[in-house]
Design a protein around this motif. Sequence first.
Motif, PDB file in Angstrom:
ATOM      1  N   GLU A 282      20.184  55.568  10.619  1.00  0.00           N
ATOM      2  CA  GLU A 282      21.407  55.109  11.552  1.00  0.00           C
ATOM      3  C   GLU A 282      22.616  55.517  10.849  1.00  0.00           C
ATOM      4  OE1 GLU A 282      21.108  53.683  15.128  1.00  0.00           O
ATOM      5  OE2 GLU A 282      20.062  55.176  14.300  1.00  0.00           O
ATOM      6  N   ARG A 283      22.866  55.180   9.638  1.00  0.00           N
ATOM      7  CA  ARG A 283      24.088  55.506   9.076  1.00  0.00           C
ATOM      8  C   ARG A 283      24.344  56.628   8.234  1.00  0.00           C
ATOM      9  NH1 ARG A 283      25.847  48.915   7.533  1.00  0.00           N
ATOM     10  NH2 ARG A 283      25.008  47.937   9.581  1.00  0.00           N
ATOM     11  N   MET A 284      23.219  57.025   7.509  1.00  0.00           N
ATOM     12  CA  MET A 284      23.007  58.421   6.630  1.00  0.00           C
ATOM     13  C   MET A 284      22.618  59.494   7.740  1.00  0.00           C
ATOM     14  SD  MET A 284      22.233  56.995   2.836  1.00  0.00           S
ATOM     15  CE  MET A 284      23.313  55.659   1.991  1.00  0.00           C
ATOM     16  N   ALA A 285      21.423  59.681   7.590  1.00  0.00           N
ATOM     17  CA  ALA A 285      20.726  60.509   8.277  1.00  0.00           C
ATOM     18  C   ALA A 285      21.426  61.297   9.489  1.00  0.00           C
ATOM     19  CB  ALA A 285      19.366  60.548   8.622  1.00  0.00           C
ATOM     20  N   VAL A 286      21.601  60.401  10.471  1.00  0.00           N
ATOM     21  CA  VAL A 286      22.478  60.774  11.731  1.00  0.00           C
ATOM     22  C   VAL A 286      23.897  61.394  11.364  1.00  0.00           C
ATOM     23  CG1 VAL A 286      23.583  59.815  13.765  1.00  0.00           C
ATOM     24  CG2 VAL A 286      21.409  58.896  13.112  1.00  0.00           C
ATOM     25  N   ALA A 287      24.477  60.962  10.421  1.00  0.00           N
ATOM     26  CA  ALA A 287      25.971  61.506  10.007  1.00  0.00           C
ATOM     27  C   ALA A 287      25.759  62.944   9.423  1.00  0.00           C
ATOM     28  CB  ALA A 287      26.586  60.503   9.277  1.00  0.00           C
ATOM     29  N   LEU A 288      24.775  62.726   8.629  1.00  0.00           N
ATOM     30  CA  LEU A 288      24.272  64.260   7.955  1.00  0.00           C
ATOM     31  C   LEU A 288      24.100  65.238   8.907  1.00  0.00           C
ATOM     32  CD1 LEU A 288      22.234  63.117   4.579  1.00  0.00           C
ATOM     33  CD2 LEU A 288      24.526  64.519   4.682  1.00  0.00           C
ATOM     34  N   ASP A 289      23.014  65.015  10.042  1.00  0.00           N
ATOM     35  CA  ASP A 289      22.611  65.771  10.648  1.00  0.00           C
ATOM     36  C   ASP A 289      23.975  66.381  11.634  1.00  0.00           C
ATOM     37  OD1 ASP A 289      20.084  65.681   9.962  1.00  0.00           O
ATOM     38  OD2 ASP A 289      19.500  64.387  11.655  1.00  0.00           O
ATOM     39  N   SER A 290      24.996  65.553  12.090  1.00  0.00           N
ATOM     40  CA  SER A 290      25.907  65.649  12.944  1.00  0.00           C
ATOM     41  C   SER A 290      27.000  66.632  12.342  1.00  0.00           C
ATOM     42  CB  SER A 290      26.533  64.605  13.677  1.00  0.00           C
ATOM     43  OG  SER A 290      27.111  63.735  12.813  1.00  0.00           O
ATOM     44  N   GLY A 291      27.151  66.199  10.988  1.00  0.00           N
ATOM     45  CA  GLY A 291      28.298  66.912  10.066  1.00  0.00           C
ATOM     46  C   GLY A 291      29.469  66.337  10.785  1.00  0.00           C
ATOM     47  N   ASP A 292      29.772  65.411  11.470  1.00  0.00           N
ATOM     48  CA  ASP A 292      30.737  64.997  12.050  1.00  0.00           C
ATOM     49  C   ASP A 292      31.737  63.905  11.231  1.00  0.00           C
ATOM     50  OD1 ASP A 292      32.915  64.040  13.581  1.00  0.00           O
ATOM     51  OD2 ASP A 292      31.762  63.949  15.388  1.00  0.00           O
ATOM     52  N   GLU A 294      33.728  61.729  11.885  1.00  0.00           N
ATOM     53  CA  GLU A 294      33.962  60.667  12.529  1.00  0.00           C
ATOM     54  C   GLU A 294      32.670  59.514  12.707  1.00  0.00           C
ATOM     55  OE1 GLU A 294      36.665  59.369  14.367  1.00  0.00           O
ATOM     56  OE2 GLU A 294      37.382  60.757  13.155  1.00  0.00           O
ATOM     57  N   ASP A 295      31.478  60.217  12.309  1.00  0.00           N
ATOM     58  CA  ASP A 295      30.202  59.343  12.185  1.00  0.00           C
ATOM     59  C   ASP A 295      30.075  58.493  10.775  1.00  0.00           C
ATOM     60  OD1 ASP A 295      29.170  60.034  14.552  1.00  0.00           O
ATOM     61  OD2 ASP A 295      27.961  61.745  13.853  1.00  0.00           O
ATOM     62  N   GLU A 296      31.241  58.707   9.898  1.00  0.00           N
ATOM     63  CA  GLU A 296      31.235  58.025   8.759  1.00  0.00           C
ATOM     64  C   GLU A 296      31.299  56.534   9.048  1.00  0.00           C
ATOM     65  OE1 GLU A 296      34.124  57.684   4.655  1.00  0.00           O
ATOM     66  OE2 GLU A 296      34.854  58.649   6.525  1.00  0.00           O
ATOM     67  N   HIS A 297      30.698  55.689   8.406  1.00  0.00           N
ATOM     68  CA  HIS A 297      30.794  54.283   8.566  1.00  0.00           C
ATOM     69  C   HIS A 297      31.955  53.569   8.708  1.00  0.00           C
ATOM     70  CE1 HIS A 297      28.837  50.104   8.315  1.00  0.00           C
ATOM     71  NE2 HIS A 297      29.024  50.415   9.685  1.00  0.00           N
ATOM     72  N   ASN A 303      36.213  53.976   3.157  1.00  0.00           N
ATOM     73  CA  ASN A 303      35.365  53.160   2.273  1.00  0.00           C
ATOM     74  C   ASN A 303      33.969  52.983   2.386  1.00  0.00           C
ATOM     75  OD1 ASN A 303      35.958  50.638   0.461  1.00  0.00           O
ATOM     76  ND2 ASN A 303      34.765  49.557   2.176  1.00  0.00           N
ATOM     77  N   THR A 304      33.489  54.348   3.117  1.00  0.00           N
ATOM     78  CA  THR A 304      32.164  54.170   3.328  1.00  0.00           C
ATOM     79  C   THR A 304      31.223  54.188   1.952  1.00  0.00           C
ATOM     80  OG1 THR A 304      32.371  55.461   5.373  1.00  0.00           O
ATOM     81  CG2 THR A 304      30.251  55.538   4.574  1.00  0.00           C
ATOM     82  N   ASN A 305      31.492  54.739   1.103  1.00  0.00           N
ATOM     83  CA  ASN A 305      30.851  54.616  -0.389  1.00  0.00           C
ATOM     84  C   ASN A 305      30.355  53.179  -0.475  1.00  0.00           C
ATOM     85  OD1 ASN A 305      32.369  57.369  -0.286  1.00  0.00           O
ATOM     86  ND2 ASN A 305      30.724  57.403  -2.083  1.00  0.00           N
ATOM     87  N   ASN A 306      31.493  52.321  -0.306  1.00  0.00           N
ATOM     88  CA  ASN A 306      30.999  50.869  -0.697  1.00  0.00           C
ATOM     89  C   ASN A 306      30.562  50.152   0.245  1.00  0.00           C
ATOM     90  OD1 ASN A 306      32.683  50.652  -2.939  1.00  0.00           O
ATOM     91  ND2 ASN A 306      34.558  50.081  -1.952  1.00  0.00           N
ATOM     92  N   ASP A 307      30.461  50.649   1.528  1.00  0.00           N
ATOM     93  CA  ASP A 307      29.635  50.115   2.347  1.00  0.00           C
ATOM     94  C   ASP A 307      27.971  50.373   1.945  1.00  0.00           C
ATOM     95  OD1 ASP A 307      31.566  49.521   4.178  1.00  0.00           O
ATOM     96  OD2 ASP A 307      31.250  51.328   5.626  1.00  0.00           O
ATOM     97  N   PHE A 308      27.712  51.411   1.839  1.00  0.00           N
ATOM     98  CA  PHE A 308      26.345  51.765   1.133  1.00  0.00           C
ATOM     99  C   PHE A 308      26.033  50.976   0.003  1.00  0.00           C
ATOM    100  CE2 PHE A 308      26.868  56.047   3.735  1.00  0.00           C
ATOM    101  CZ  PHE A 308      26.764  55.782   4.522  1.00  0.00           C
ATOM    102  N   ILE A 309      27.085  51.125  -1.067  1.00  0.00           N
ATOM    103  CA  ILE A 309      26.776  50.509  -2.370  1.00  0.00           C
ATOM    104  C   ILE A 309      26.618  48.711  -2.184  1.00  0.00           C
ATOM    105  CG2 ILE A 309      27.799  49.576  -4.466  1.00  0.00           C
ATOM    106  CD1 ILE A 309      29.193  52.707  -4.607  1.00  0.00           C
ATOM    107  N   HIS A 362      32.402  60.777  -3.545  1.00  0.00           N
ATOM    108  CA  HIS A 362      33.761  59.853  -2.570  1.00  0.00           C
ATOM    109  C   HIS A 362      34.737  60.854  -2.310  1.00  0.00           C
ATOM    110  CE1 HIS A 362      35.935  56.334  -1.506  1.00  0.00           C
ATOM    111  NE2 HIS A 362      37.199  57.380  -1.887  1.00  0.00           N
ATOM    112  N   PRO A 363      35.074  60.918  -0.851  1.00  0.00           N
ATOM    113  CA  PRO A 363      34.744  60.118   0.304  1.00  0.00           C
ATOM    114  C   PRO A 363      33.764  60.703   0.865  1.00  0.00           C
ATOM    115  CG  PRO A 363      36.737  61.506   0.729  1.00  0.00           C
ATOM    116  CD  PRO A 363      36.433  61.509  -0.792  1.00  0.00           C
ATOM    117  N   ILE A 364      32.799  59.959   1.528  1.00  0.00           N
ATOM    118  CA  ILE A 364      31.640  60.289   2.340  1.00  0.00           C
ATOM    119  C   ILE A 364      32.092  61.588   3.454  1.00  0.00           C
ATOM    120  CG2 ILE A 364      29.744  59.579   3.929  1.00  0.00           C
ATOM    121  CD1 ILE A 364      29.017  59.140   1.160  1.00  0.00           C
TER     122      ILE A 364
END
Length: 410
Positions: A282-292, A294-297, A303-309, A362-364
């Motif tokens: 939901e949070r990584m693969a979907v965003a990678l597929d869309s390349g958008d 705005e799909d960054e968490h 701050n998305t890197n910290n979300d994942f960490i 960083h940043p995602i």
Amino acid sequence: MSTSIKSRRGVIALSLLLAGGTIALPAQSALASGAGAIPAQFAMDGGSSYGATLEILGYARLVEASYQRSYEDAKKMRGVINEFLDKPTEENLARARKAWIDARPAYLVTEAFRFYEGPIDFADEETGEEGPEAHINAWPLNEAYIDYVKGDADAGIIHDTSIPINDKTILGHDQTEDEADVTTGWHAIEFLLWGQDFNDDGPGARPASDYTPGDKFNDRRRLYLKTVTQMLVKDLSWLAMSWNMDNPNAYATDFLKLPQKEALGRILTGMATLSGFEMASERMAVALDSGDQEDEHSCFSDNTNNDFIYDQKGIANIWFGEMGDKEFAGIQDLVARVDPDLEKKVTAQIEKTTKAIAAMPHPIDQVLASPKGSDGRVKMEQAVTDLVEQGKMLVEVGKALGVKIVVATE
């Protein structure tokens, strides 16, 4: 998208292969650091040949301490935001943004306590009443539903003077027609502090003048930020109380009464689902597929890197039985007794996944905008692969413990 289990993906299937058996109560001297005395309400039927009293109790104490920390950090953030509203300068806005970033990790580590019908997802498990998660961390967020956006200066609830600004109306408009029409939680506060992100090399840059008092819409924006921040603090306070083991009416009491295999099934379901589905898909693969971008968490603050960490840190905390300088009996201890080789494999995978996530650039949003085959994408794809493998290994742990876990796939 809202991450409410009931509205998005239905109740996660959790099948438990229950076996008979009893366990001996360990001596008090054997209790792990931070475990304390065993509560009277703890289930003593065992339900397994290996005994998991210390590990289940350690988990409950870890959850209790983690939600309490999140509540305390959110209160600190609330104080700094109120100081900004009292004196809305650029300097104080920067302090408020930093307070949001500083408070975020303590909540993120608690996401590993989700996905098994606990209080975060279900306020009442018997009736199916949803818990506060969808009001705490729902994402993505349609900015124009709250406030002005590029190309529409009059957008959002803030500019609709027919809607009074209070907790009842904000909650009443939350995700009513579209799950992206989010009005509450971390990301609503984030948008109100940063605004939309149009910077190639940084986060959003909302001006502090948006909060200068005396203007009709500024005053509504001020009240909205103050109200939604207080709502978040209130929700986190409720979660902390739900896991307070000194409260006989709290969820923690019911959790400790569960058959041990059922409790372990819930623990592992939360870990495996966060790893193999929520983060990886939901949070990584979907965003990678869309390349958008705005799909960054956490797209407004970058701050998305910290979300994942810190989501990964939450999984590791349960496995290793740790939270900062506090130690608890971890699931690692239990698996080491049952299947030492599997324990070593899972420990190695958790450490590998942690390193893969830390290695993402960083940043995602810049990773998402990069072409296929770029260094950033390769590293993020590796993190996805490791998260999926980590989730599979946690399911293997369930098998070794006689607990079957079915992780959500949509």
